[in-house]
Design a protein around this motif. Sequence first.
Motif, PDB file in Angstrom:
ATOM      1  N   GLU A 154      74.722  76.646  28.528  1.00 48.90           N
ATOM      2  CA  GLU A 154      73.488  75.901  28.745  1.00 48.90           C
ATOM      3  C   GLU A 154      72.921  76.201  30.138  1.00 48.90           C
ATOM      4  O   GLU A 154      73.659  76.395  31.105  1.00 48.90           O
ATOM      5  N   GLU A 155      71.604  76.203  30.230  1.00 48.74           N
ATOM      6  CA  GLU A 155      70.913  76.613  31.453  1.00 48.74           C
ATOM      7  C   GLU A 155      70.279  75.454  32.209  1.00 48.74           C
ATOM      8  O   GLU A 155      69.899  75.608  33.373  1.00 48.74           O
ATOM      9  N   LEU A 156      70.156  74.284  31.556  1.00 50.04           N
ATOM     10  CA  LEU A 156      69.483  73.139  32.159  1.00 50.04           C
ATOM     11  C   LEU A 156      70.307  71.877  31.956  1.00 50.04           C
ATOM     12  O   LEU A 156      71.056  71.766  30.982  1.00 50.04           O
ATOM     13  N   THR A 157      70.160  70.929  32.870  1.00 46.92           N
ATOM     14  CA  THR A 157      70.768  69.613  32.660  1.00 46.92           C
ATOM     15  C   THR A 157      69.881  68.804  31.722  1.00 46.92           C
ATOM     16  O   THR A 157      68.744  69.187  31.422  1.00 46.92           O
ATOM     17  N   GLU A 158      70.400  67.647  31.278  1.00 50.05           N
ATOM     18  CA  GLU A 158      69.602  66.766  30.422  1.00 50.05           C
ATOM     19  C   GLU A 158      68.301  66.370  31.117  1.00 50.05           C
ATOM     20  O   GLU A 158      67.214  66.433  30.534  1.00 50.05           O
ATOM     21  N   GLY A 159      68.410  65.948  32.397  1.00 51.79           N
ATOM     22  CA  GLY A 159      67.223  65.527  33.124  1.00 51.79           C
ATOM     23  C   GLY A 159      66.217  66.657  33.294  1.00 51.79           C
ATOM     24  O   GLY A 159      65.006  66.460  33.116  1.00 51.79           O
ATOM     25  N   GLN A 160      66.700  67.846  33.640  1.00 48.57           N
ATOM     26  CA  GLN A 160      65.806  68.998  33.817  1.00 48.57           C
ATOM     27  C   GLN A 160      65.107  69.356  32.510  1.00 48.57           C
ATOM     28  O   GLN A 160      63.909  69.657  32.486  1.00 48.57           O
ATOM     29  N   PHE A 161      65.868  69.348  31.431  1.00 46.66           N
ATOM     30  CA  PHE A 161      65.319  69.705  30.120  1.00 46.66           C
ATOM     31  C   PHE A 161      64.207  68.727  29.726  1.00 46.66           C
ATOM     32  O   PHE A 161      63.110  69.138  29.318  1.00 46.66           O
ATOM     33  N   LEU A 162      64.467  67.421  29.886  1.00 44.87           N
ATOM     34  CA  LEU A 162      63.479  66.415  29.503  1.00 44.87           C
ATOM     35  C   LEU A 162      62.276  66.433  30.432  1.00 44.87           C
ATOM     36  O   LEU A 162      61.132  66.238  29.996  1.00 44.87           O
ATOM     37  N   TYR A 163      62.515  66.643  31.721  1.00 42.80           N
ATOM     38  CA  TYR A 163      61.401  66.675  32.667  1.00 42.80           C
ATOM     39  C   TYR A 163      60.457  67.826  32.344  1.00 42.80           C
ATOM     40  O   TYR A 163      59.236  67.645  32.278  1.00 42.80           O
ATOM     41  N   GLU A 164      61.021  69.008  32.121  1.00 44.60           N
ATOM     42  CA  GLU A 164      60.161  70.156  31.835  1.00 44.60           C
ATOM     43  C   GLU A 164      59.461  69.993  30.490  1.00 44.60           C
ATOM     44  O   GLU A 164      58.301  70.395  30.335  1.00 44.60           O
ATOM     45  N   LEU A 165      60.147  69.402  29.517  1.00 42.39           N
ATOM     46  CA  LEU A 165      59.527  69.153  28.222  1.00 42.39           C
ATOM     47  C   LEU A 165      58.298  68.262  28.369  1.00 42.39           C
ATOM     48  O   LEU A 165      57.212  68.561  27.850  1.00 42.39           O
ATOM     49  N   ALA A 166      58.445  67.150  29.085  1.00 42.07           N
ATOM     50  CA  ALA A 166      57.320  66.236  29.285  1.00 42.07           C
ATOM     51  C   ALA A 166      56.221  66.883  30.123  1.00 42.07           C
ATOM     52  O   ALA A 166      55.025  66.690  29.860  1.00 42.07           O
ATOM     53  N   ASP A 167      56.612  67.661  31.130  1.00 39.90           N
ATOM     54  CA  ASP A 167      55.643  68.311  32.006  1.00 39.90           C
ATOM     55  C   ASP A 167      54.805  69.333  31.247  1.00 39.90           C
ATOM     56  O   ASP A 167      53.592  69.446  31.451  1.00 39.90           O
ATOM     57  N   ARG A 168      55.431  70.077  30.349  1.00 40.46           N
ATOM     58  CA  ARG A 168      54.725  71.151  29.637  1.00 40.46           C
ATOM     59  C   ARG A 168      53.905  70.661  28.457  1.00 40.46           C
ATOM     60  O   ARG A 168      52.960  71.326  28.039  1.00 40.46           O
ATOM     61  N   THR A 169      54.250  69.511  27.891  1.00 38.92           N
ATOM     62  CA  THR A 169      53.570  69.051  26.671  1.00 38.92           C
ATOM     63  C   THR A 169      52.825  67.729  26.833  1.00 38.92           C
ATOM     64  O   THR A 169      51.981  67.402  26.004  1.00 38.92           O
ATOM     65  N   GLY A 170      53.162  66.958  27.862  1.00 37.40           N
ATOM     66  CA  GLY A 170      52.584  65.626  27.995  1.00 37.40           C
ATOM     67  C   GLY A 170      53.155  64.618  27.027  1.00 37.40           C
ATOM     68  O   GLY A 170      52.662  63.495  26.917  1.00 37.40           O
ATOM     69  N   VAL A 171      54.217  64.995  26.299  1.00 37.00           N
ATOM     70  CA  VAL A 171      54.815  64.086  25.336  1.00 37.00           C
ATOM     71  C   VAL A 171      55.487  62.928  26.069  1.00 37.00           C
ATOM     72  O   VAL A 171      55.993  63.079  27.187  1.00 37.00           O
ATOM     73  N   ARG A 172      55.467  61.758  25.451  1.00 40.26           N
ATOM     74  CA  ARG A 172      56.182  60.607  25.985  1.00 40.26           C
ATOM     75  C   ARG A 172      57.667  60.706  25.641  1.00 40.26           C
ATOM     76  O   ARG A 172      58.052  61.436  24.725  1.00 40.26           O
ATOM     77  N   LEU A 173      58.463  59.943  26.346  1.00 37.68           N
ATOM     78  CA  LEU A 173      59.906  59.958  26.131  1.00 37.68           C
ATOM     79  C   LEU A 173      60.387  58.588  25.662  1.00 37.68           C
ATOM     80  O   LEU A 173      59.988  57.558  26.203  1.00 37.68           O
ATOM     81  N   LEU A 174      61.238  58.623  24.644  1.00 39.31           N
ATOM     82  CA  LEU A 174      61.969  57.438  24.195  1.00 39.31           C
ATOM     83  C   LEU A 174      63.388  57.630  24.719  1.00 39.31           C
ATOM     84  O   LEU A 174      64.125  58.476  24.215  1.00 39.31           O
ATOM     85  N   ILE A 175      63.754  56.872  25.726  1.00 38.94           N
ATOM     86  CA  ILE A 175      65.072  57.052  26.338  1.00 38.94           C
ATOM     87  C   ILE A 175      66.066  56.084  25.702  1.00 38.94           C
ATOM     88  O   ILE A 175      65.884  54.860  25.754  1.00 38.94           O
ATOM     89  N   ASP A 176      67.093  56.629  25.102  1.00 38.00           N
ATOM     90  CA  ASP A 176      68.161  55.830  24.496  1.00 38.00           C
ATOM     91  C   ASP A 176      69.317  55.757  25.485  1.00 38.00           C
ATOM     92  O   ASP A 176      70.019  56.751  25.712  1.00 38.00           O
ATOM     93  N   VAL A 177      69.511  54.579  26.096  1.00 37.98           N
ATOM     94  CA  VAL A 177      70.570  54.448  27.100  1.00 37.98           C
ATOM     95  C   VAL A 177      71.947  54.473  26.450  1.00 37.98           C
ATOM     96  O   VAL A 177      72.936  54.859  27.085  1.00 37.98           O
ATOM     97  N   ALA A 178      72.042  54.076  25.177  1.00 35.50           N
ATOM     98  CA  ALA A 178      73.318  54.178  24.465  1.00 35.50           C
ATOM     99  C   ALA A 178      73.700  55.643  24.278  1.00 35.50           C
ATOM    100  O   ALA A 178      74.882  56.003  24.334  1.00 35.50           O
ATOM    101  N   ASN A 179      72.712  56.499  24.060  1.00 32.75           N
ATOM    102  CA  ASN A 179      72.992  57.929  23.915  1.00 32.75           C
ATOM    103  C   ASN A 179      73.409  58.552  25.242  1.00 32.75           C
ATOM    104  O   ASN A 179      74.228  59.480  25.267  1.00 32.75           O
ATOM    105  N   LEU A 180      72.854  58.065  26.338  1.00 33.10           N
ATOM    106  CA  LEU A 180      73.313  58.536  27.653  1.00 33.10           C
ATOM    107  C   LEU A 180      74.780  58.167  27.859  1.00 33.10           C
ATOM    108  O   LEU A 180      75.560  58.961  28.404  1.00 33.10           O
ATOM    109  N   HIS A 181      75.165  56.966  27.421  1.00 32.56           N
ATOM    110  CA  HIS A 181      76.575  56.567  27.517  1.00 32.56           C
ATOM    111  C   HIS A 181      77.455  57.437  26.620  1.00 32.56           C
ATOM    112  O   HIS A 181      78.542  57.872  27.027  1.00 32.56           O
TER     113      HIS A 181
END
Length: 432
Positions: A154-181
Motif C-alpha cells: 500500500e502507498e497511502l495511509t487511511e487518512g491520506q487516501f480519504l483526504y485525497e479522495l475528498a480533495d479530488r472529487t468533493g465527495v462527502r465522508l461518512l466516518i465510521d468510528v467503529a470501523n476505525l477501531h
Amino acid sequence: MERLGTGIGWRPEIADAVENMPGIDWVEAVAENVCPGHLPESLRRLRERGVTVVPHGVSLGLGGADRPDTGRLLALAERAEALGSPLVTEHIAFVRAGGPLTASPRLEAGHLLPLPRTRDALDVLCENIRIAQDALPVPLAVENIAALISWPGEELTEGQFLYELADRTGVRLLIDVANLHTNHVNRGEDPAEALAGLPLEAIAYVHVAGGFERDGVWHDSHAHPVPRPVLDILTELASRVSPPGVLLERDENFPEPAELEGELAAIREAVEKGGGARADGAWRAAAEPSSVSTEPARQRVALAQTALLSALVAGTPVPEGFDRVRLGVQARALAGKRADVVAKVAPELPVILGAGYRPAFLAYAQGAPMTDGYRRDALDFAEHLLLGGELGDARTGRELREWWLDRSGPAPRSRKPGVRLARATRRALLRR
C-alpha cells in the motif's frame, strides 16, 4: 452541510421502537431494502413527522474496477427522491470482481471488501465517484469500511487516501468510528492518526456500532453493544470537529428499546465530552477531473481484486503478500454471512432442511462462489441439493423440490386448484 443530529439505523425489526424513541432526529435505511413505490408505513410516518431519512447503499461497489452500474445508480437515485433525502451514502469498497476486464467469471463477495490504498485504486475510485455524483439527484457521501485483511504494497495511509479522495472529487465522508477501531485491532492502524489526516470539514455524518473480538480479530458485527474504545474514538473526533450527525447502527440481535436508548445517550455524551475548540470550515469545490485515462489502472485493479476475491470464495491460491491465516478467517466469515443472508432471503430453506441447513450450505459454498446475488444463490443451493440427492429423506426432497419449482421460473406457479391438479397429473404421467 445540513445538521442531522442524533439518529439510528431504521430496520423493520425495530420500526415500532424507533418511531416511539425520544430524541431521534433522523434515521438511515438500507437502500436495497426499500422499494420506492411501496415505502414501509413506518418510514412514511417518520417522514410526515419531519424526521429525515437517508438511504444507505451496500451493493454499488464504487471501489470496483468496473464503472458503476447504471441500473444500481438509478435505483439509488429513485430511493433518494422517494424519501426526500438530503443526501445518499455508500461505501469505499469493492463487492464483485472478474468479468470482461479479466476474461474470467464474475464473482460476488456478498460483503464489503477493502481497496488497496494505491494510486491505481484511488484513480479508479475517484472516477467512479464522479460518475455516481453525476447520476444522483443529491450529494453523495462515502464510508470507510472495516477490514480483516491488509493489502501488500500500500502507498497511502487511511487518512491520506480519504483526504485525497475528498480533495479530488468533493465527495462527502461518512466516518465510521467503529470501523476505525476494527482496523486498529485487525491491522494495527492508529485511529488518532487516521483522524488527524482526514479533511474534517468534509464529514457528512458519523456511524457508531458494536462488535466483538475473537482470537485477536475484531468482528464488526453490528449485533453487539457499542464498546468503550469506539466511544473514545467518537470523543476524539468530536474534539476536532462538530459532526453534523451521529447514528447508531444495529442490524441483528436487537435488544429492548431501553438498551438502544441507553446507547444513544452514551453516544450523545461522547460527542459532548469531545467539546473544546473546533475549527469547522466550508468544504471547497472539487478539482477538475483529470483527463488521464484510467483504463490501465482499471486493468491492474481488476486483476488484483479478482485474484483476492477468487482466493476468498473459490479456493484459488492466496495472492502473494497476503496473510494466509487472516485470509482464511475472512473466507470463513464470508461463507458464514452468505449462509445467514440466504436464510433471511429464503427463510423456508432452514425450515425445510432443519439443523442440516447451515452445514449443507457451508459445504456447498466451498465449491460454488456466488455470481448473481443472494436470491439466485438460494435457488442454486437448492438445485445443488436436489441434483446431488443427499437430502436424507423423501419428505425433505419433496418440499425442497416444490420450493425450487415455485421460485425458479419467471413467475410463481399458480395456486389455483385446477392448475395444481393438472400439474400433479403431468408429473404422474412423466414418472410412468
